[in-house]
Design a protein around this motif. Structure first.
Motif, PDB file in Angstrom:
ATOM      1  N   UNK A   1       0.922  -1.276   0.239  1.00  0.00           N
ATOM      2  CA  UNK A   1       0.063   0.365  -0.294  1.00  0.00           C
ATOM      3  C   UNK A   1       1.083   1.269  -0.005  1.00  0.00           C
ATOM      4  N   UNK A   2       1.756   1.321   1.303  1.00  0.00           N
ATOM      5  CA  UNK A   2       2.507   2.457   1.286  1.00  0.00           C
ATOM      6  C   UNK A   2       3.957   2.990  -0.203  1.00  0.00           C
TER       7      UNK A   2
ATOM      8  N   UNK B   1       1.340   4.030  -3.312  1.00  0.00           N
ATOM      9  CA  UNK B   1       1.257   5.510  -2.862  1.00  0.00           C
ATOM     10  C   UNK B   1       2.282   6.495  -3.270  1.00  0.00           C
TER      11      UNK B   1
ATOM     12  N   UNK C   1       1.896   8.888  -6.796  1.00  0.00           N
ATOM     13  CA  UNK C   1       2.362  10.086  -6.550  1.00  0.00           C
ATOM     14  C   UNK C   1       3.195  10.709  -7.835  1.00  0.00           C
ATOM     15  N   UNK C   2       4.361   9.941  -8.104  1.00  0.00           N
ATOM     16  CA  UNK C   2       5.073  10.329  -9.290  1.00  0.00           C
ATOM     17  C   UNK C   2       5.358   9.663 -10.764  1.00  0.00           C
TER      18      UNK C   2
ATOM     19  N   UNK D   1       3.023   9.948 -13.442  1.00  0.00           N
ATOM     20  CA  UNK D   1       0.746  10.200 -13.752  1.00  0.00           C
ATOM     21  C   UNK D   1       0.130   9.368 -14.465  1.00  0.00           C
TER      22      UNK D   1
ATOM     23  N   UNK E   1      -5.995  -1.041  -3.075  1.00  0.00           N
ATOM     24  CA  UNK E   1      -6.282  -0.589  -2.704  1.00  0.00           C
ATOM     25  C   UNK E   1      -5.873   1.038  -2.345  1.00  0.00           C
TER      26      UNK E   1
ATOM     27  N   UNK F   1      -7.320   2.243  -5.582  1.00  0.00           N
ATOM     28  CA  UNK F   1      -8.887   2.310  -5.828  1.00  0.00           C
ATOM     29  C   UNK F   1      -8.633   3.325  -4.663  1.00  0.00           C
ATOM     30  N   UNK F   2      -8.208   4.290  -3.525  1.00  0.00           N
ATOM     31  CA  UNK F   2      -7.985   5.008  -2.991  1.00  0.00           C
ATOM     32  C   UNK F   2      -7.843   6.620  -3.645  1.00  0.00           C
TER      33      UNK F   2
ATOM     34  N   UNK G   1      -8.325   6.459  -6.824  1.00  0.00           N
ATOM     35  CA  UNK G   1      -9.482   6.816  -7.887  1.00  0.00           C
ATOM     36  C   UNK G   1      -8.355   7.572  -9.202  1.00  0.00           C
TER      37      UNK G   1
ATOM     38  N   UNK H   1       6.223  15.809  -9.745  1.00  0.00           N
ATOM     39  CA  UNK H   1       5.895  15.034  -8.691  1.00  0.00           C
ATOM     40  C   UNK H   1       5.964  15.631  -7.420  1.00  0.00           C
TER      41      UNK H   1
ATOM     42  N   UNK I   1      -0.690  17.439  -3.767  1.00  0.00           N
ATOM     43  CA  UNK I   1      -1.719  15.769  -3.635  1.00  0.00           C
ATOM     44  C   UNK I   1      -0.066  14.521  -2.816  1.00  0.00           C
ATOM     45  N   UNK I   2       1.184  15.648  -3.599  1.00  0.00           N
ATOM     46  CA  UNK I   2       2.012  14.773  -2.813  1.00  0.00           C
ATOM     47  C   UNK I   2       2.417  14.889  -1.221  1.00  0.00           C
TER      48      UNK I   2
ATOM     49  N   UNK J   1      -0.450  13.023   0.337  1.00  0.00           N
ATOM     50  CA  UNK J   1      -0.151  11.247   0.158  1.00  0.00           C
ATOM     51  C   UNK J   1       0.953  11.912   1.769  1.00  0.00           C
TER      52      UNK J   1
ATOM     53  N   UNK K   1       0.155   9.253   5.414  1.00  0.00           N
ATOM     54  CA  UNK K   1       1.798   8.161   5.306  1.00  0.00           C
ATOM     55  C   UNK K   1       2.310   8.635   6.573  1.00  0.00           C
TER      56      UNK K   1
ATOM     57  N   UNK L   1     -13.886  -3.924   3.474  1.00  0.00           N
ATOM     58  CA  UNK L   1     -14.311  -3.556   3.198  1.00  0.00           C
ATOM     59  C   UNK L   1     -15.695  -2.813   2.770  1.00  0.00           C
TER      60      UNK L   1
ATOM     61  N   UNK M   1     -15.367   3.564  -3.668  1.00  0.00           N
ATOM     62  CA  UNK M   1     -14.113   3.258  -3.206  1.00  0.00           C
ATOM     63  C   UNK M   1     -13.952   4.624  -3.000  1.00  0.00           C
ATOM     64  N   UNK M   2     -13.423   5.191  -3.020  1.00  0.00           N
ATOM     65  CA  UNK M   2     -12.144   6.970  -3.024  1.00  0.00           C
ATOM     66  C   UNK M   2     -13.482   7.843  -2.643  1.00  0.00           C
TER      67      UNK M   2
ATOM     68  N   UNK N   1     -13.693   2.886   6.187  1.00  0.00           N
ATOM     69  CA  UNK N   1     -12.559   3.888   5.290  1.00  0.00           C
ATOM     70  C   UNK N   1     -12.328   5.546   5.257  1.00  0.00           C
TER      71      UNK N   1
ATOM     72  N   UNK O   1      -9.308   7.422   4.410  1.00  0.00           N
ATOM     73  CA  UNK O   1      -9.528   8.215   2.644  1.00  0.00           C
ATOM     74  C   UNK O   1     -10.182   9.400   2.597  1.00  0.00           C
TER      75      UNK O   1
ATOM     76  N   UNK P   1      -4.600   2.565   9.663  1.00  0.00           N
ATOM     77  CA  UNK P   1      -3.572   2.187   8.945  1.00  0.00           C
ATOM     78  C   UNK P   1      -4.441   0.577   8.537  1.00  0.00           C
TER      79      UNK P   1
ATOM     80  N   UNK Q   1      -7.467   2.452   5.572  1.00  0.00           N
ATOM     81  CA  UNK Q   1      -6.483   2.938   4.633  1.00  0.00           C
ATOM     82  C   UNK Q   1      -6.277   1.442   3.438  1.00  0.00           C
ATOM     83  N   UNK Q   2      -5.745   0.658   4.233  1.00  0.00           N
ATOM     84  CA  UNK Q   2      -5.663  -0.446   3.795  1.00  0.00           C
ATOM     85  C   UNK Q   2      -6.957  -1.219   3.383  1.00  0.00           C
ATOM     86  N   UNK Q   3      -7.931  -1.427   4.216  1.00  0.00           N
ATOM     87  CA  UNK Q   3      -9.096  -1.981   3.522  1.00  0.00           C
ATOM     88  C   UNK Q   3      -9.057  -3.433   4.096  1.00  0.00           C
TER      89      UNK Q   3
END
Lengths: 343, 335
Positions: A222-223, A226, A230-231, A233, A251, A254-255, A257, B44, B49-50, B53, B57, B158, B165-166, B174, B178, B250, B253-255
């Protein structure tokens, strides 16, 4: 000088091998003789054989299936007394096998934590007249096992590359989420993939834009994914080395999207993966790495212990090595493979 | 090891100055890492967004690290937080499988982790077991329990989503992983909330002074009337409680809840606390430092994955940066 020395060493090794072979022979004979009177009746020949299996900690879907399948296979035979040992690391597994040798079982089934590290203790078992059936991770010396059953990790990489190349028509960005760094399973799955991708798409249209280990573990998967999301596109396909770990990767996608942008493949053949493949969508394929090899190993250990050999082959010999082929499981054929799925 | 007490300055002020210096130095490291990322990966890395992220994390280790700060402030250690995360997750998972709601998962996971923390607390405070040993035992017990609870299998969560999702329904499980409020993931709010609460507790309450006093000089604290055992008990229980909250973040996020998750999280948490400037010898603690330490780890991890560095290189780089950060923030006067 060096040549001479090597020649002497070779001769010595040859003599040793002969000695071992001789020992092995007499051993086999005695077993054959004692088993002979009852050999007419199929499974319950009266003579009980004890089989001890030693495996790494089964805290992972595939390894869990290995131990379950081994037990289930042993349960089918009334003449088999079976025990399963789990070891936390290579060192304790070696100690465990030492203790198992002292119990003088009729056969050992070993899935080594690390093939190299456990070769000496397996050789010791063989020298003590206890046949060893090696599964999944190869010992480094041929005299460490009477028989070996392996999955084909290199072929898994080849199949995955073939599938992905075909789906992408040799054009797109691929991410590889590897298993645990530094073990042969990971290296083989990766090398098969890289080699085949080059062969299939010599134009280089399929680019591996990121390659990171996910340690066969869903939360690392997952990590890592993720951050890769990001890196990168634009990602078209993700090749993961394992179905359990892939759940974390799925996951992450999906998270974010982005499940319409790419598809993903796993390895192993877990129930979860097969369910998702059947449903269609992000999870497109998995490559079967059949944990039934543990059941085959128990069967083989029993045959060796009884000196019976394979029914369809000329007894009492058994094959030195069996390589279980991998298979591609997709939505089209998932129904055929569902019975092999593990959870 | 020389301590601030060896010097003639008024103790409290000297301690503050030393810590503030370390915090500034670490803030510099965080900025430097961010700038490096922005230069190496301009498209990036420095994106909103990052950043989001990285904060998401960081939230799991961040919550654990706040608890770890309190434990280390008393000159203790908690090696069991990663195992507690795995065990609490699987326990919560079997509670809601096949039927149960998000709230049941959250309550049972947090309760289970708190219970495990309480076992640590009892062993250390009343059983007088050395913290290293007590929590090492729990490290092993917790992992074993995680594997035993559901026959080594992960539990899917889930179904507690309550939405697609999302876009999870508010207050579903969830959602904590997220879901977003005003552009920030809920887990980041939880992380920031825990950090602020930890800061207030440590710096603005009598309890916080007790914690630091117990770590600084247990005998002196006892003579001064600090309920030493109760304070020691409380930090391990608190660490368990926060491990429960980290579990929720955790798993959300992991479901799913996996018995192999949380592997070696304790080392990341301890690492973040120590590069933050909290002393492993106790008596000196900073939540701001811990927060910056957690950010440092998150930045390193994100940057190295974005650069697609191999694991070997990642391990060496991470170690080198940790060592460098600790060296950089060591005030010379302390030698």
């Amino acid at each position: 000088m060096t040549f001479k020395r090597r020649a002497t060493a070779l001769a010595g090794a040859g003599l040793l091998a002969l000695g071992v072979a001789a020992c092995g022979d007499s051993e086999t004979k005695t077993v054959t003789v004692s088993a002979a009177p009852a050999s007419g009746t199929a499974d319950d020949s009266g003579r009980k054989v004890t089989i001890i299996a030693s495996v790494p900690p089964t805290d992972h879907g595939w390894l869990g299936a290995i131990s379950k399948n081994a037990k289930a296979a042993a349960d089918k035979f009334q003449d088999v007394e079976f025990s399963l040992l789990e070891a936390a690391d290579a060192d304790s597994q070696a100690q465990q096998i030492e203790q198992a040798i002292a119990r003088k079982p009729d056969a050992l089934v070993v899935l080594p934590q690390d093939g190299e590290a456990l070769t000496p203790v397996a050789q010791k078992a063989e020298r003590a007249g206890i046949p060893v059936v090696n599964i999944d991770r190869l010992f480094s010396k041929p005299d460490a096992a009477t028989s070996t059953i392996l999955g084909d990790n290199y072929q898994i990489g080849v199949l995955a590359a073939g599938y992905i190349a075909e789906q992408l028509k040799c054009q797109g960005n691929v991410v590889e989420i590897q298993g645990l760094a530094g073990i042969s399973v990971t290296e083989d799955r990766s090398k098969g993939f890289t080699d085949e991708l080059k062969k299939r798409c010599p134009n280089g249209g399929v680019k591996v834009v990121a390659r990171q280990p996910g340690d066969f573990n869903p939360d690392t998967g997952l990590k890592v994914m993720e951050n890769i999301l990001q890196a990168q596109k634009k990602i078209d396909a993700v090749y993961t080395h394992d179905d359990d770990m892939a759940q974390g990767v799925v996951q992450a996608i999906r998270n974010a999207g982005r499940d319409d942008e790419m598809f993903l493949t796993g390895v192993g053949g877990s129930q979860d993966a097969m369910k998702q493949i059947a449903a269609g969508g992000l999870y497109r394929a998995t490559f079967l790495y059949n944990p039934n090899m543990a059941a085959s190993a128990v069967n083989m250990a029993r045959l060796i212990a009884k000196g019976e050999g394979f029914p369809e082959l000329v007894p009492p010999e058994v094959p030195r090595q069996v390589v279980v082929p991998a298979a591609t499981v997709t939505k089209e054929n998932v129904a055929e493979y569902e019975e092999y799925a593990f959870n | 090891m020389s301590t601030v007490a060896d010097r003639p300055q008024p103790r409290g002020i000297a301690r503050l100055r030393g810590l503030e210096l370390q915090e500034y130095a670490l803030a510099l490291v965080v900025v430097a890492l961010f700038v490096t990322g922005a230069i190496l990966k301009p498209d990036t890395f420095p994106t909103w967004d990052n950043i989001r992220n990285m904060l998401t994390q960081a939230s799991v280790i961040g919550v654990l690290a706040v608890g770890m700060t309190f434990v280390i402030a008393t000159a203790g250690i908690d090696l069991s937080v990663g195992s507690m995360v795995a065990a609490a997750g699987v326990f919560g998972g079997i509670m809601v499988d096949p039927e149960g709601g998000s709230l049941l998962f959250i309550v049972s996971a947090i309760a289970f982790a708190t219970l495990m923390g309480t076992v640590n607390a009892t062993a250390v405070a009343y059983g007088r077991v050395v913290p290293f040993i007590a929590t090492l035992a729990m490290f092993s017990i917790g992992r074993g329990v995680a594997l035993l609870l559901n026959d080594k299998l992960p539990v899917g969560l889930l179904d507690l989503n309550g939405g697609s999702f999302g876009d999870p329904a508010a207050f579903s499980l969830l959602w904590f992983g997220t879901g977003r409020v005003l552009g920030l993931p809920v887990s980041v709010y939880v992380f920031l909330g825990v950090t602020v609460a930890g800061w207030v507790l440590l710096n603005r309450t009598r309890y916080g002074r007790y914690v630091v006093a117990v770590g600084g000089n247990r005998e002196a604290a006892r003579i001064a009337g600090v309920p030493v055992r109760r304070v020691i008990f409380s930090v391990y229980a608190l660490s368990g409680l926060l491990a429960g909250i980290a579990t929720v973040l955790l798993c959300a996020r992991l479901g799913s809840a996996s018995p192999v998750s949380g592997n070696l999280y304790e080392l990341d948490a301890i690492g973040a606390v120590v590069i933050g400037g909290t002393s492993l010898a106790g008596g000196r603690a900073t939540i701001v430092g811990t927060f910056l330490g957690v950010l440092t780890f998150a930045l390193i991890f994100s940057l190295m994955t974005q650069l697609n560095l191999s694991t070997e290189v990642q391990q060496v780089t991470k170690g080198a940066i940790v060592l460098g950060a600790v060296l950089l923030q060591r005030p010379e006067s302390r030698w």
